[in-house]
Design an enzyme around this catalytic site. Structure first.
Site, mmCIF file in Angstrom:
data_model
loop_
_atom_site.group_PDB
_atom_site.id
_atom_site.type_symbol
_atom_site.label_atom_id
_atom_site.label_comp_id
_atom_site.label_asym_id
_atom_site.label_seq_id
_atom_site.Cartn_x
_atom_site.Cartn_y
_atom_site.Cartn_z
ATOM 1 N N LYS A 83 0.911 -1.188 -0.060
ATOM 2 C CA LYS A 83 -0.093 -0.129 -0.080
ATOM 3 C C LYS A 83 0.837 1.325 -0.106
ATOM 4 O O LYS A 83 1.745 1.320 0.854
ATOM 5 C CB LYS A 83 -0.798 -0.070 1.243
ATOM 6 C CG LYS A 83 -2.313 0.336 1.131
ATOM 7 C CD LYS A 83 -3.079 0.079 2.240
ATOM 8 C CE LYS A 83 -4.526 0.745 2.191
ATOM 9 N NZ LYS A 83 -5.157 0.463 3.593
HETATM 10 O O1 G3P Z 1 -9.048 1.586 4.559
HETATM 11 C C1 G3P Z 1 -8.912 2.944 5.166
HETATM 12 C C2 G3P Z 1 -9.323 2.836 6.319
HETATM 13 O O2 G3P Z 1 -8.779 2.268 7.220
HETATM 14 C C3 G3P Z 1 -9.485 4.191 6.797
HETATM 15 O O3 G3P Z 1 -10.567 4.475 7.409
HETATM 16 O O4 G3P Z 1 -12.315 5.377 9.232
HETATM 17 O O5 G3P Z 1 -9.852 5.794 9.356
HETATM 18 O O6 G3P Z 1 -11.185 6.831 7.658
HETATM 19 P P1 G3P Z 1 -10.970 5.631 8.466
#
Ligand code: G3P
Length: 218
Positions: A83
């Site tokens: 990633k």
């Molecule tokens: O896959 C990306 C994710 O982990 C980010 O999520 O909720 O931190 O925006 P969030």
């Protein structure tokens, strides 16, 4: 649309793997930092529990550093996908890694232009973050739909992973928007099973069955 689990928690991954609906995992440094074990311990454990792409993110922000980390991570298991954030040095690394047959998931994508750049560099996966766009008053699912349309229109090879999913409504919206994959937190995966009419229906089937059994025994 395929479903991946967005977590670095091995217990969650084991549970979800048993339900038979998950075919990949995405992690990021924030998710890894919530766990007690080192990421070097966690990554092989994840790979042993899910047969499918497992995204592991680089920390380096320079081309050489990204390549070094990416090659080390990719060498740990055949299913590891690297990633890398969408940025010039990152996409340069994507191009080099794609030539080495190392798959890359380009992350932190918030526009169609960023997705186009990632696809042109040779990204296997592109991850638009819809929840974070919703957080700033934009509509994340529209970005997912636009990126999928752009990929289809130009016959590009990258798969779109809808990421930063916060609730079950996000999952059904990106499924209808044509995302190839949605990566969901464990809590959201659990919520996806739930409907009050399913619970009521099960309760009624069981109580009707018990009434009939009791009547037969009389
Ligand atoms: O896959 C990306 C994710 O982990 C980010 O999520 O909720 O931190 O925006 P969030």
């Amino acid at each position: 649309m395929k479903l991946y689990l967005d977590t670095a928690n091995v217990e969650e991954i084991k549970k979800a793997a048993n339900w038979g609906v998950i075919c990949g995992v995405t992690t990021n440094p924030s998710l890894a930092s919530k766990e007690d074990e080192s990421f070097e311990t966690i990554l092989p454990a994840i790979c042993n529990n899910i047969e499918g792409p497992i995204s592991a993110e680089v920390i380096a922000m320079d081309y050489e550093g990204m390549l070094k980390e990416a090659r080390e991570l990719a060498g740990m298991h055949k299913n590891v996908v690297i990633k890398i954030p969408v940025m010039p040095e990152g996409l340069r690394a994507v191009k080099t890694l794609a030539q080495e047959d190392i798959r890359v998931n380009v992350t932190l994508v918030f526009s169609v232009n960023q997705a186009l750049l990632a696809a042109r560099a040779g990204a296997s996966y592109i991850s638009p973050f819809l929840g974070r766009l919703d957080d700033i008053g934009q509509t994340g699912v529209e970005l997912v739909r636009d990126i999928v349309d752009m990929i289809d229109l130009h016959d590009l090879d990258s798969e779109v992973i809808a990421a930063s999913i916060r609730h079950p409504e996000h999952v059904q919206a990106v499924a209808l928007a044509g995302a190839h994959i949605a990566t969901v937190p464990f809590k959201v995966l659990e919520q996806m099973f739930k409907h009050p009419l399913t619970d009521l229906g099960i309760e009624k089937f069981l109580s009707d069955w018990e009434k009939k059994e009791a009547a037969h025994k009389k």
